[in-house]
Design an enzyme around this catalytic site. Structure first.
Site, short mmCIF file in Angstrom:
data_model
loop_
_atom_site.label_atom_id
_atom_site.label_comp_id
_atom_site.label_asym_id
_atom_site.label_seq_id
_atom_site.Cartn_x
_atom_site.Cartn_y
_atom_site.Cartn_z
CG ASP A 1 32.32 10.58 24.19
OD1 ASP A 1 32.96 10.80 23.14
OD2 ASP A 1 32.15 11.45 25.07
CB ILE A 2 34.89 5.65 20.72
CG1 ILE A 2 34.41 5.94 19.30
CG2 ILE A 2 33.94 4.68 21.43
CD1 ILE A 2 34.46 4.75 18.37
CE LYS A 3 35.25 13.67 22.78
NZ LYS A 3 34.53 12.92 23.83
NE ARG A 4 38.92 4.10 19.48
CZ ARG A 4 38.79 4.15 20.79
NH1 ARG A 4 38.66 5.31 21.38
NH2 ARG A 4 38.80 3.04 21.52
#
Length: 307
Positions: free
Chosen positions: A104-107
Site C-alpha cells: 500500500d504505497i499510493k504513489r
C-alpha cells in the site's frame, strides 16, 4: 496471470480477505516492546525489529486461512532505513508463507519518477546491466490523479514480472466526496470517469478468470457506488478498504461478489491485528496472533453470510 492465481488462492481459503499490516508502536503488546527495547534501546532500529516480530506472529497464525496481506508503507517509512528494511522483510516472510502481498504505497508521479517507484516496488533495479530484486510486492496501490502518464510506467513491469496494480477509484474515507463525487459536464461523477479509464488500462492484462491484473480500490463505505462500479468494470478486480473500523460490513459488500470468482478482496487492518485488545476475544497480549486468527475467521463468516 497474477489475478488468476490470487483468485485461485481465495477459492482455496474461501476467504476474500487481505490483512492490513499497519503497525503502530502504541498498539504493539508490551512484552514484545520491553524485550526488544532492553536489547536495542529506544531507537528506530528497535521499533523496526518490534514491528517485524509482531508482523511475523500475525503471519504465522493467519497464512493458512487468508490469501494476502497489505502492509502500509508509511508506518515503516517514518522510521527511516530500518523501517523500510522491516517492510521488505515482512514482504519476503509473507511470500515464503504463500501469501500474496499488496504494497500500500499510493504513489502518483510520472515518467522517470514513476519508473523508479515501479522498479523498487514491483520490478527490478538495473545496476550496470544486472537486475536486482528489492521490495517486489505482488501488487501495489497507485494514485491516477495525474492521468495515464502516472500509470503507464508501471504497466511494463506488470507484464514482464507478473505483477499488478490497484488504482484508487472510489476510496473509503469520508473526504473522498470532495473530489471523487464532483459531477462533470456529462453528468458523471469523477470516480466513474476514473473507473472507466482503469477498466480500459487493464484490458491487455485480463487473465483466464476474466479479471485484469490492473485492479481498483473501491471503499466498503460507499456500497451504492461500489455496485455501480462493479457493473461498469466487469473485468476489474476490486481491493475494498473500509471494512470494520471504518464502518463497512459484509452486508454493505453483497453487491460486489461474482460467484465463485468473488471479484474482490476486502481489507481489514486494526480489526484483525488489534483484536487482542478489543475486549471481544478472550486473549491476553501474548495471544495477540491467536486473537487475530479468530477475528479473521469471524470476518470470513460475516462476508460469507452475504455472498
Amino acid at each position: 496471470m497474477l489475478t488468476d492465481r490470487l483468485i485461485k488462492r481465495i477459492q482455496e481459503t474461501r476467504a476474500p480477505i487481505v490483512v492490513g499490516l499497519d503497525p503502530r508502536l502504541g498498539q504493539i503488546p508490551e512484552y514484545i516492546k520491553e524485550a526488544v527495547f532492553a536489547e536495542m534501546g529506544r531507537t528506530p532500529q528497535a521499533v523496526a525489529e518490534i514491528f517485524y516480530v509482531f508482523n511475523k506472529g500475525i503471519i504465522d497464525k493467519i497464512h493458512d486461512i487468508v490469501p494476502a496481506i497489505k502492509p502500509q508503507i508509511a508506518m515503516y517509512e517514518q522510521y527511516g532505513a530500518a523501517g523500510l528494511e522491516c517492510y521488505t522483510r515482512t514482504i519476503e516472510y509473507a511470500q515464503s508463507k504463500r501469501l500474496f502481498v499488496i504494497g500500500d504505497i499510493k504513489r502518483g508521479d510520472i515518467a522517470s519518477t514513476a519508473e523508479a517507484y515501479s522498479s523498487w516496488h514491483i520490478g527490478r533495479v538495473n545496476i550496470a546491466g544486472e537486475n536486482h530484486d528489492t521490495a517486489t510486492a505482488n501488487y501495489i496501490t497507485v494514485n491516477p490523479y495525474m492521468g495515464f502518464d502516472s500509470i503507464e510506467p508501471y504497466l511494463a513491469d506488470c507484464r514482464e514480472f507478473d505483477k499488478g496494480l490497484f488504482v484508487l477509484v472510489k476510496t473509503s474515507n469520508a473526504g473522498s466526496k470532495d473530489i471523487q463525487d464532483i459531477q462533470t459536464k456529462d453528468g458523471k461523477p469523477v470516480y466513474v470517469h476514473v473507473g472507466e479509464l482503469v477498466s480500459k488500462w487493464g484490458e491487455p492484462l485480463i487473465g483466464e478468470t476474466g479479471y485484469s491484473a490492473i485492479g481498483a480500490v473501491v471503499g466498503a463505505t460507499h456500497p451504492e457506488e461500489a455496485v455501480e462500479l462493479r457493473k461498469l468494470m466487469p473485468h476489474t478486480f476490486f481491493l475494498v478498504p473500509g471494512y470494520g473500523a471504518q464502518g463497512g460490513s459484509g452486508k454493505d459488500l453483497q453487491g460486489l461478489w461474482d460467484g465463485e470468482k468473488y471479484g474482490a478482496i476486502v481489507n481489514s487492518s486494526r480489526g484483525i491485528t488489534g483484536a487482542y485488545s478489543s475486549g471481544k476475544f478472550t486473549a491476553n497480549e501474548k495471544e495477540y496472533a491467536l486473537a487475530a486468527r479468530e477475528a479473521a475467521l469471524e470476518m470470513k463468516a460475516d462476508l460469507e453470510a452475504y455472498m
